[in-house]
Design an enzyme around this catalytic site. Structure first.
Site, short mmCIF file in Angstrom:
data_model
loop_
_atom_site.label_atom_id
_atom_site.label_comp_id
_atom_site.label_asym_id
_atom_site.label_seq_id
_atom_site.Cartn_x
_atom_site.Cartn_y
_atom_site.Cartn_z
N ASP A 310 0.87 -1.17 0.00
CA ASP A 310 0.00 0.00 0.00
C ASP A 310 0.90 1.22 0.00
OD1 ASP A 310 -2.10 1.74 0.18
OD2 ASP A 310 -2.94 0.90 2.03
N ASP A 592 -5.06 -7.41 5.56
CA ASP A 592 -3.87 -7.84 4.81
C ASP A 592 -3.45 -9.28 5.12
OD1 ASP A 592 -3.20 -5.42 3.38
OD2 ASP A 592 -2.69 -4.55 5.32
N ASP A 685 35.74 -29.24 6.36
CA ASP A 685 34.49 -28.69 6.90
C ASP A 685 34.76 -27.51 7.84
OD1 ASP A 685 32.84 -30.33 5.51
OD2 ASP A 685 32.42 -31.71 7.15
#
Length: 859
Positions: A310, A592, A685
């Site tokens: 809006d 909404d 890792d």
């Protein structure tokens, strides 16, 4: 319930919370640290490896098996630390987003988290609140509750106190009950809680909902990648095991090797990397006034191509000011003053959610001189179909007066007369034209407009089941034959700097669309003020004539959707998604919530209604497009850094699999021991845990993020064999040039494998060429340096012989440098070709009208 009008005491509430548990649906709260630790060993591959190692210990090979178990424990510790940190960060963010309820305790009203509401609490309800648990209505003042989530009925239900035992299964008893998860549309009230959490009417529904959460684009992509790696790993690992068995190598050693290979090649750190990326992004967004409710929404925010909003509060300041009022003749001061007084009376008496228009009226309009003598008799709450709010008020000894305010076209449609000074005259065709011209003229100047009408009622017109209430049927009966009193004009200036933010969003390939309940002329004026080009306009009235396929075709070409109701907002979002867009929706009102649910990313603001905040994925502390733009960048950074880890895994792990398969055929011994494979994986890792801190290039931040599993497959097929070529080259140099033994071979390939796996991130992390034009973050550079230092130091340390390593000749290090440089150079060349092809395909897709968005389950 053993309570009273003054509520529970703090001690009573604490005791009931201990007995009943928190007011949550399903399993609330964080995982315990023990559960996080146990999850590190939940992989079947890890469990098989641990069992096989224990068998190996029993068989007498204690050193090798002990090393394997130690490395598994260290890998689990790494995963545990990362996941525990991530969960703590998520919990800290969620604590800031907890919905709250107003309860009466120790005789005073106080706000508490909804999960602390208990049986016997007296909960105070106002318009916009979510009912926090099931309860009996003990006080009600024109209390209307939206129960559509439970009943499917779109009209709000009127609530009032009822005597006796109430059964929620009986329709006649439901007006006296309020149910968890429903929302207050208008009015005020108090509810005594009778059931919380899973014991509420919503509990059974919630249990079904929590069985499986809807999958987002991000989660779907991660799962698809995991399945891809699993398929390839399974094929190659089974092949390696079969080759070793066929060559009559020891079965237990071959099994340990195959399982360790599977563990090493599986991207088990991917969930931790993803979570680290998301939590880091969430923490970064807090600095920009953005709170994340659901972590995967960060990546979805980076994927959006259309942002629907809006205009109020985002394109404009959001602080309405009453400018003036006007009758049908602009210079008629009497009409204007009377309209203002009636508007003030309406806003003063209405019990619905106080919106900015009401606040502006109460702040800027004159109160009627005898305001205290007016008493509200009934109220017709605002709804988005009528676009009206009416109150019925009366003074002693006078007939009741209906005062209606709302959208000009709605008031005009129900008016039969128009105010002229102190009298009213019938409306004819010419009057309608003058009213339309008045509204259009003010709208074109950018003013928001509210019309006011009134009618003196006969006493018997208010007869009904509830003397103080008016339901939907009463609206048609009462809101007719109105006297059009005039219009009130409000200003809401454009927000400073918003034009620059719109340009910034356009640079990020995010198109802005206005979806508003205001009329087209007002929205056009605001769009012009902020520099938003209007390419197409679609009104709610026009949408009613369009089929869904027609709306899908129109929506993508439309910038402004005007005079739309909540259902039409929902249709717009669905149409845009079906047209191929990834849609973000910014809304803060009760109306909404449906659109927030359906959008790929639902965005609300901190002072929004509970309903809107509950439906949203992301909460803005202030309504700001700039904060959303920052969120888009953060979402793309999150996705890009996750993709870096995935690309590294595919380029190195797939190559390692090919190398292992070839080595099993060509070598008379295993190319690495199971312990060395696991150690290699652990060091690799650990170096990758710094990827979430890495920077991204501007061209990556400028493009919407999207999953392309086929692209990842092509990347794997191209870069994996490149890695294998250099592995085989290393094999040849170690055996044929340097003539090393089995132990030194293991050492040499261990080091070369780590160097190529870890350093390739410098090339893959950026699209730029050459890669050194884009610098990694300091954290990632440091992690790479430390990992490489460990790779070099381990074979030379006292642990080297224990781990099966041996010293290497000086010539190896020279050859290693040559191999690494040549490998990175070839990967860089392949990257240029890969990126050029990607850009060509992207250009072709953008030019093809039939391309659709990635499929995602709707919440």
């Amino acid at each position: 319930m053993d309570t009273s009008a003054t509520g529970l005491t703090s001690g009573e509430a604490a005791a009931r919370l201990r007995d009943d548990g928190p007011n949550v649906l399903g399993r609330g709260g964080r995982r315990t640290r023990l559960a996080i630790l146990a999850a590190q060993f939940a992989s079947p591959l890890v469990l098989i490896l641990v069992i096989a190692s224990l068998v190996s210990i029993v068989a007498g090979d204690r050193i090798e098996a002990g090393i394997i178990l130690a490395i598994v424990a260290m890998s689990a510790a790494l995963g545990f630390v990362q996941e525990a940190r991530s969960e703590a960060a998520v919990a800290a963010l969620q604590a800031r987003l907890t919905l709250r309820a107003t309860v009466v305790r120790d005789g005073t009203e106080q706000e508490i988290p909804i999960h602390d509401v208990v049986r016997g609490d007296i909960v105070v309800l106002n318009a916009g609140d979510i009912v926090p648990a099931d309860g009996r209505v003990v006080e009600a003042n024109h209390l209307y509750v939206d129960e559509s989530s439970l009943t499917g009925e779109s009209a709000p239900a009127l609530k009032s106190p009822r005597d006796g035992d109430l059964d929620p299964a009986r329709d006649e008893d439901r007006p006296g009950l309020a149910f968890f998860g429903t929302s207050v549309v208008s009015g005020t009230g108090r509810v005594m809680i009778v059931a919380t959490g899973a014991r509420t009417s919503y509990g059974e529904i919630a249990r079904r909902l929590t069985e499986r959460a809807p999958e987002t684009d991000f989660q779907h992509g991660i799962r698809a990648f995991g399945l891809l790696v699993a398929r390839v790993t399974l094929i190659l690992v089974v092949s390696v095991l079969a080759i070793n068995v066929a060559l009559h190598r020891p079965l237990l050693d071959s099994l340990l090797f195959a399982i360790a290979l599977a563990v090493g090649l599986t991207p088990e750190l991917l969930p931790a990397i993803v979570t680290l990326n998301l939590t880091r992004g969430a923490r970064a967004l807090v600095a920009h006034g953005v709170l994340v409710k659901r972590l995967p929404a960060i990546q979805n925010l980076g994927s959006i191509t259309i942002l629907c909003t809006d205009k109020t509060g985002t394109l404009t300041e959001g602080h309405l000011q009453l400018v003036r009022s006007s009758g049908i003749d602009r210079d008629d001061a009497v009409e204007a003053s009377h309209a203002l007084e009636l508007a003030y009376l309406n806003s003063h008496l209405q019990a619905g959610f106080t919106n900015p228009l009401d606040a502006a009226i109460l702040a800027g309009a004159p109160a009627p001189p005898d305001l205290a003598s007016w008493q509200k008799v009934a109220e017709l709450p605002y709804d988005f179909n009528r676009r009206l709010l009416s109150v019925v008020a009366a003074r002693p000894g006078e007939p009741p007066l209906l005062v209606t305010k709302g959208a000009p076209e709605s008031v005009i449609a129900r008016a039969s007369q128009v105010r002229e000074e102190h009298t009213a005259r019938p409306i004819d065709g010419a009057e309608h034209a003058r009213l339309a011209a008045l509204v259009d003229g003010a709208s074109a100047e950018g003013y928001r407009i509210v019309a006011v009408g009134s009618r003196v009622l006969a006493t018997d017109e208010l007869a009904g089941p509830e003397s103080g209430a008016a339901g939907p049927e009463a609206a048609a009966r009462l809101e007719r034959d109105l006297v059009f009193e005039g219009v009130i004009l409000f200003s809401d200036p454009a927000k400073a700097g918003v034009g620059m933010t719109i340009s910034q969003l356009a640079g990020q390939h995010v198109a802005l669309k206005i979806v508003t309940g205001d009329n087209e002329l007002v929205a056009r004026h605001v769009a012009g003020e902020v520099g938003l080009a209007i390419e197409g306009v679609l009104t709610g009235e026009e949408m009613r004539t369009l089929s869904h396929p027609a709306l899908v075709a129109r929506a993508a070409r439309t910038t402004l959707f005007a005079r739309v109701d909540p259902d039409q907002k929902l249709r717009v979002i669905r149409a845009l998604r079906e047209a191929g867009a990834v849609v973000g929706y910014l809304g803060d009102g009760i109306n909404d919530a449906p659109a927030l649910h359906v959008a790929d990313v639902g965005i609300s603001v901190d002072n929004a209604t509970d309903v809107a905040r509950s439906a949203a994925d992301i909460i803005l502390l202030e309504p700001s497009l700039e904060a959303i733009s920052q969120g888009v960048t953060e979402g793309r950074r999150t996705f890009a850094n996750t993709l870096k880890y995935i690309r590294m895994g595919t380029s190195s792990n797939f190559g390692n699999m090919l190398s292992m398969a070839g080595a099993a055929l060509l070598l008379p011994f295993l190319p690495m021991t199971p312990a060395q494979i696991l150690l290699n994986n652990l060091i690799y890792d650990a170096s990758q845990t710094a990827i979430p801190t890495d920077t991204i290039d501007p061209d990556v931040a400028a493009e919407p993020a999207s999953w392309d599993i086929r692209g990842i497959e092509r990347f794997m097929v191209l870069f994996g064999p490149i890695s294998s070529i250099f592995d085989y080259l290393t094999f040849g140099l170690l055996l044929l040039v340097l003539g090393v033994n089995e132990t030194a071979f293991h050492t040499g390939w261990f080091i070369e494998s780590l160097f190529t796996q870890i350093l390739v991130v410098l090339v893959i992390r950026t699209r730029r060429s050459p890669f050194w034009l884009s610098r990694p973050s300091r954290e990632l550079a440091a992690a790479i340096a430390v990992a490489l230092a460990v790779a070099v130091a381990l074979p030379l340390s006292p642990l080297g012989p224990v781990l099966g390593f041996a010293a290497l000749p000086p010539a190896f290090w020279v050859l290693l440098a040559v191999i690494v440089v040549a490998y990175l150079a070839l990967v860089e060349t392949a990257k240029r070709w890969f990126e050029a092809r990607r850009r060509r395909e992207q250009t072709a897709r953008q030019g093809s009208p039939g391309i659709s968005r990635p499929v995602r389950s709707s919440p």
